[in-house]
Design a protein around this motif. Structure first.
Motif, PDB file in Angstrom:
ATOM      1  N   GLY A 195      11.418   6.830  58.769  1.00 22.55           N
ATOM      2  CA  GLY A 195      11.102   8.232  58.549  1.00 22.55           C
ATOM      3  C   GLY A 195      12.315   9.137  58.425  1.00 22.55           C
ATOM      4  O   GLY A 195      12.160  10.348  58.217  1.00 22.55           O
ATOM      5  N   ASP A 196      13.508   8.597  58.542  1.00 26.46           N
ATOM      6  CA  ASP A 196      14.730   9.398  58.476  1.00 26.46           C
ATOM      7  C   ASP A 196      15.046   9.735  57.019  1.00 26.46           C
ATOM      8  O   ASP A 196      15.206   8.842  56.188  1.00 26.46           O
ATOM      9  CB  ASP A 196      15.882   8.625  59.104  1.00 26.46           C
ATOM     10  N   ALA A 197      15.131  11.034  56.709  1.00 31.29           N
ATOM     11  CA  ALA A 197      15.389  11.468  55.335  1.00 31.29           C
ATOM     12  C   ALA A 197      16.782  12.064  55.176  1.00 31.29           C
ATOM     13  O   ALA A 197      17.093  12.609  54.119  1.00 31.29           O
ATOM     14  CB  ALA A 197      14.339  12.494  54.915  1.00 31.29           C
ATOM     15  N   ALA A 232      12.480   9.412  52.445  1.00 28.23           N
ATOM     16  CA  ALA A 232      12.506   8.918  53.817  1.00 28.23           C
ATOM     17  C   ALA A 232      12.599   7.401  53.859  1.00 28.23           C
ATOM     18  O   ALA A 232      11.980   6.700  53.048  1.00 28.23           O
ATOM     19  CB  ALA A 232      11.264   9.387  54.561  1.00 28.23           C
ATOM     20  N   ARG A 233      13.377   6.896  54.805  1.00 25.74           N
ATOM     21  CA  ARG A 233      13.492   5.453  54.991  1.00 25.74           C
ATOM     22  C   ARG A 233      12.307   4.940  55.801  1.00 25.74           C
ATOM     23  O   ARG A 233      11.400   5.698  56.147  1.00 25.74           O
ATOM     24  CB  ARG A 233      14.818   5.143  55.694  1.00 25.74           C
ATOM     25  N   SER A 282      18.244  16.288  51.170  1.00 22.03           N
ATOM     26  CA  SER A 282      17.639  15.081  51.749  1.00 22.03           C
ATOM     27  C   SER A 282      17.394  14.059  50.659  1.00 22.03           C
ATOM     28  O   SER A 282      17.528  14.332  49.460  1.00 22.03           O
ATOM     29  CB  SER A 282      16.328  15.423  52.458  1.00 22.03           C
TER      30      SER A 282
END
Length: 437
Positions: A324-326, A320-321, A317
């Motif tokens: 919240g997407d990692a 996180a963006r 990973s």
């Protein structure tokens, strides 16, 4: 008066115009406008119908053979018994009803692109039931000679290759098969059209020595990425499957991992326009089924150090963006891949070469194709058979057995002066190392 829509979703015209059969009189036209996605599209279809009726009433010459333009077509179905359905409207309805709710987002994105870029501009508002095999073959010829935006190696625009041409035909065939099921067609004109011959692409992979050199260089230059790329080379997972791999799906004690999902670019439909909007999503694997892949001792040690004490979460990973997407993305790994490949002085293959290298090295080590198929997650053996020629003795090993057959002199045959071979001996239990293709 604007067109109106009934409960079945069909739009109908609603206007007064001259009656071609009764000069000097007018009549009200209320008839289906075909499958159209919006009221605005229905108004456009109504204007086209009205213009044709008025031209006919004015005595304008008409021809049963329209000019050879991609979108030229009669305004009614070829068979009066069939309901009217313009191709552009049919395409919109097909994407909305048959593709978006039932297929993966990436599949929808692919079909939407083909419809928007190729099929709808070519057929336009033509009646779907008037399309014939001749029209489909004309589409093939049109695609084969129309340059696309993507440039070739010479910096010039080039038309799509046979593979893309076949994909466009496949999309059209699927759409018209659905239209046939919806009773807008009696038959699918694509059924009578052959696909184009596609040359087999050269298999891009690294052998065991080259892969070892690549990984050694990666460990030295890009140590943070070593675990990711080693997993790719040692498991054959697709890039999206590596991005979606989770700690809870890795069993280091049993030395195996389970592939359950994939992550990558796809598309979602805009609520108003219906156009595809690029997004990244996690979904099921390409085959739609989970599969289990073994973990080699070397990979097990690297993964154990990489995962540490974690029990859940993504194996690989990034920070996180904002949403919240990692998950990793292709853009994150392209740089390290290219730098290591250049430093190792190896051919500049795509990242998918990790998967090809995994399969190729297994086959060269005499692993049966059926086992390789299961590890790769291929739905059929046909996809795996492209590695068969790499099996030891695939060509010479099979034919060498002929030299072990002793020849016993006998009576010449009636058609040849050659001796008949005697009884076959010395080849008991001979098994080919891999199936032929």
């Amino acid at each position: 008066m604007p067109p109106y829509q009934r409960e079945n979703g069909q739009w109908y015209s609603n206007f007064w115009a001259p009656d071609p059969e009764k000069p000097g009189s007018r009549r009200r036209y209320r008839q289906p406008l075909g499958i159209v996605p919006t009221k605005k599209a229905a108004e456009v279809a109504e204007r086209q119908l009205r213009a044709q009726i008025e031209a006919q009433a004015a005595g304008a010459p008409t021809s049963s053979h329209p000019a050879p333009s991609p979108s030229a077509s009669p305004s009614r179905p070829a068979n009066p018994e069939l309901p009217s359905a313009s191709f552009s409207g049919l395409a919109a309805k097909w994407l909305e009803v048959a593709i978006a709710p039932k297929r993966k987002p990436k599949t929808y994105q692919f079909y939407e692109y083909i419809c928007r870029v190729w099929l709808v501009p070519y057929f336009g508002d033509r009646e779907a039931s008037s399309i014939t095999p001749v029209d489909v073959e004309a589409l093939q010829a049109y695609v084969a000679k129309t340059p696309r935006k993507k440039n070739n190696d010479d910096g010039e625009k080039a038309p799509p290759g046979p593979k893309t041409n076949n994909e466009i035909l496949g999309c059209l065939s699927s759409m018209l098969a659905t239209a046939k099921r919806w009773r807008y067609l009696h038959s699918n004109p694509c059924d009578d059209v052959g696909r184009m011959s596609v040359p087999r692409a050269k298999l891009a992979f690294y052998n065991a020595q080259d892969a070892a050199r690549w990984l050694t260089t990666c460990e030295r230059l890009e140590p943070d990425w070593y675990g990711f790329f080693l997993t790719g080379f040692r498991t054959g997972l697709r890039e999206g499957e590596l991005f979606a791999l989770r700690v809870e799906d890795v069993d280091l004690n049993a030395r195996r991992l389970t592939v359950r999902s994939t992550y990558g670019a796809a598309a979602r439909r805009h609520e108003t326009t219906g156009q595809a909007i690029p997004v990244h999503v996690e979904g099921t694997t390409k085959s739609g089924h989970d599969r289990t892949v073994g973990i080699s001792p070397m990979l097990g040690e690297v993964l154990r150090a990489h995962i540490g004490m974690r029990k859940v979460g993504l194996v690989f990973s990034r920070a996180a963006r904002e949403d919240g997407d990692a998950h990793l993305r292709l853009s994150n790994i392209l740089g390290p891949w290219r730098r290591v490949t250049a430093a190792a002085k190896l051919p500049a293959y795509t990242i998918h070469a990790m998967r090809h290298s995994f399969a190729s090295q297994l086959v060269m080590a005499s692993v049966p194709l059926s086992h390789v198929q299961a590890l790769l997650g291929h739905s059929t053996i046909k996809m795996t058979e492209r590695y068969a020629h790499l099996a030891p003795g695939f060509a010479s090993g099979h034919v060498d057995v002929l030299d072990t057959i002793p020849v016993t002199p006998g009576r010449p045959s009636s058609t040849s002066g050659a001796s008949r071979p005697g009884k076959v001996v010395g080849v008991t239990g001979f098994e080919p190392v891999a199936p032929t293709v």
